[in-house]
Design an enzyme around this catalytic site. Structure first.
Site, PDB file in Angstrom:
ATOM      1  N   CYS A 136       3.820 -24.697  45.266  1.00  0.00           N
ATOM      2  CA  CYS A 136       4.898 -25.473  45.892  1.00  0.00           C
ATOM      3  C   CYS A 136       4.566 -25.971  47.294  1.00  0.00           C
ATOM      4  O   CYS A 136       4.529 -27.179  47.534  1.00  0.00           O
ATOM      5  CB  CYS A 136       6.179 -24.640  45.936  1.00  0.00           C
ATOM      6  N   LYS A 158       1.638 -28.813  47.909  1.00  0.00           N
ATOM      7  CA  LYS A 158       1.899 -30.150  47.364  1.00  0.00           C
ATOM      8  C   LYS A 158       3.209 -30.729  47.886  1.00  0.00           C
ATOM      9  O   LYS A 158       3.318 -31.948  48.083  1.00  0.00           O
ATOM     10  CB  LYS A 158       1.895 -30.123  45.833  1.00  0.00           C
ATOM     11  N   HIS A 162       5.736 -13.198  58.227  1.00  0.00           N
ATOM     12  CA  HIS A 162       4.663 -12.228  58.050  1.00  0.00           C
ATOM     13  C   HIS A 162       3.323 -12.940  58.232  1.00  0.00           C
ATOM     14  O   HIS A 162       2.967 -13.827  57.455  1.00  0.00           O
ATOM     15  CB  HIS A 162       4.734 -11.571  56.670  1.00  0.00           C
TER      16      HIS A 162
END
Length: 436
Positions: free
Chosen positions: A263, A266, A254
């Site tokens: 998440c 990093k 998308h």
């Protein structure tokens, strides 16, 4: 079984509550006494749909408790999960493992029985080896297996992901660890959730590889969206066309303003640093990180272009709808909205914003942005409306009211939640991502 969950943040709290719901006795541990007191009072430290009720019901049964005393809480535990933060280390992008190692040292000093110590935190390859060394160095005389068990929870859908996982990955070096973890996850195994047993280092790498691949899919479709705008194609049809191929899949295709959250940013950086340490370049991931960072600012410039460009922007007003990096969370970490807002304010634009859950955390990150009580207050007198996060609350805005409140009927939809033809028919100048 008795389970101790060290760390009562997003991963620890969701995992602990779900384990308790499976029938295990779970204690969630945190050094933050205020957080533990609030949890005992039923106040959640994060916004996650359904989590408050899940915690409440399992506290009522006595299966879920909270503590600040690690030594007391882990006594008699069959499995001790380490679920503390591993943020990017300042200056070099490596994962900061100081919290993980500090917990391992505390566990080693306090153990009273044989058990499994599980790294649930996202950690680089080899972290389990160091955790094992730290526990052994503490003088612990009990049998301890150090296991890797990465989490694959999507914010906003974490409870469903935990209870109906695509897979459970367990990295163990000995039978004792595999046996205990099989018992921990027995309720899911009975529901035929696939469990993949690997060695510990493989398990640690699976987590990073999975997140890097998903980040790559997002970045790829964003670049295709840019190409679609140039050639007159429709990125949503491109996404459907390639997603129907089972080898590619429909998810994470998308187009939007770039990835953010706790998440992907990093973990991609940590993977790059691991690859660098082992002299094994990951050039695709390196490109993904660079492209994603530049995209966020580019989306701010897209909004500027809609109100006449940088030179005409000063003194104008833009309404930002959605601040969190995705809907159904209050997480602002690396959210694209931060870069979009900064680009606008740097150009002298007044920015008014609304988000259903994220404004408290957003306010200190966006000191020059006016936080509003609802979307329509933000839209009042705006020269353009920009949708940055696709909250359901923005999918059915009263468009007539939007037009009457706004200074100009200009909408920049960075999530493609409206149809271009419909918006033109309603009298809007409508800009979206990767669509003619």
């Amino acid at each position: 079984m008795k389970i101790a969950m060290v760390g009562s943040g997003y991963v620890g709290l969701v995992s602990g509550a779900c384990f308790a719901d499976f029938g295990h006795d779970v204690v969630c541990i945190d050094k933050d006494r205020g957080k533990i007191d609030r949890l005992r009072d039923g106040i959640m430290p994060i916004y996650e749909p359904g989590l408050d009720k899940l915690v409440e019901s399992n506290v009522a049964t006595g299966r879920l408790t909270f503590s600040t005393d690690l030594a007391d809480a882990i006594a008699g535990a069959h499995a001790i999960f380490i679920a503390v933060g591993t943020p990017s280390r300042r200056g070099d992008g490596h994962a900061d493992l100081s919290f993980v190692y500090a917990v391992a040292e505390e566990i080693g000093a306090a153990l009273t029985n044989d058990c499994v110590v599980v790294t649930k935190s996202t950690v680089p390859v080899g972290t389990g080896d160091e955790v094992e060394r730290i526990i052994a160095a503490s003088g612990c005389s009990h049998k301890v297996a150090v296991v890797s068990n990465p989490e694959f929870l999507r914010e906003g859908a974490a409870i469903g992901d935990f209870k109906r996982p695509d897979r459970i990955v367990i990295g163990a070096e000995e039978d004792f660890g595999r046996e205990v973890m099989s018992e921990v996850y027995r309720p899911l195994f009975l529901n035929e959730s696939p469990i993949l047993f690997t060695n510990r280092r493989t398990s640690e790498l699976i987590k990073y590889a999975a997140n890097a691949f998903l980040a790559t899919k997002i970045t790829f479709i964003n670049e295709m969206a840019d190409l679609c705008e140039k050639v007159g194609a429709d990125v949503q049809d491109v996404s459907r066309g390639i997603g129907m191929d089972n080898r590619i899949g429909r998810k994470f295709l998308h187009a939007g303003p770039g990835y953010g959250g706790s998440c992907f940013p990093k973990d991609t950086l940590a993977l790059l640093k691991t690859a660098e340490d082992y002299d094994s370049p990951t050039r695709i991931v390196e490109a993904v990180v660079k492209v994603n960072e530049s995209r966020k600012r580019a989306m701010g410039r897209k909004v500027l272009d809609a109100i006449g460009g940088h030179d005409e922007a000063r003194g104008k007003k833009v309404a930002l709808l959605g601040l969190t990096f995705k809907p159904n969370t209050d997480d602002m970490r690396d959210s694209p909205s931060i870069a979009v807002a900064q680009t606008l304010t740097d150009a002298g634009v007044e920015v008014a914003a609304y988000d259903p859950e994220g404004m408290e955390l957003a306010a200190p990150l966006m000191p020059d942005v006016i936080m509003c009580s609802d979307p329509y207050q933000a839209i009042e007198s705006a020269d353009a409306v920009a949708i940055v996060t696709e909250w359901d609350a923005f999918r059915a805005l009263d468009l007539d009211r939007v037009k009457s409140l706004a200074e100009a009927p200009i909408m920049v939809d960075l999530r493609n939640i409206y149809r271009p033809d419909d918006m033109r028919d309603r009298g809007f100048e409508y800009h979206s991502i990767g669509r003619p």
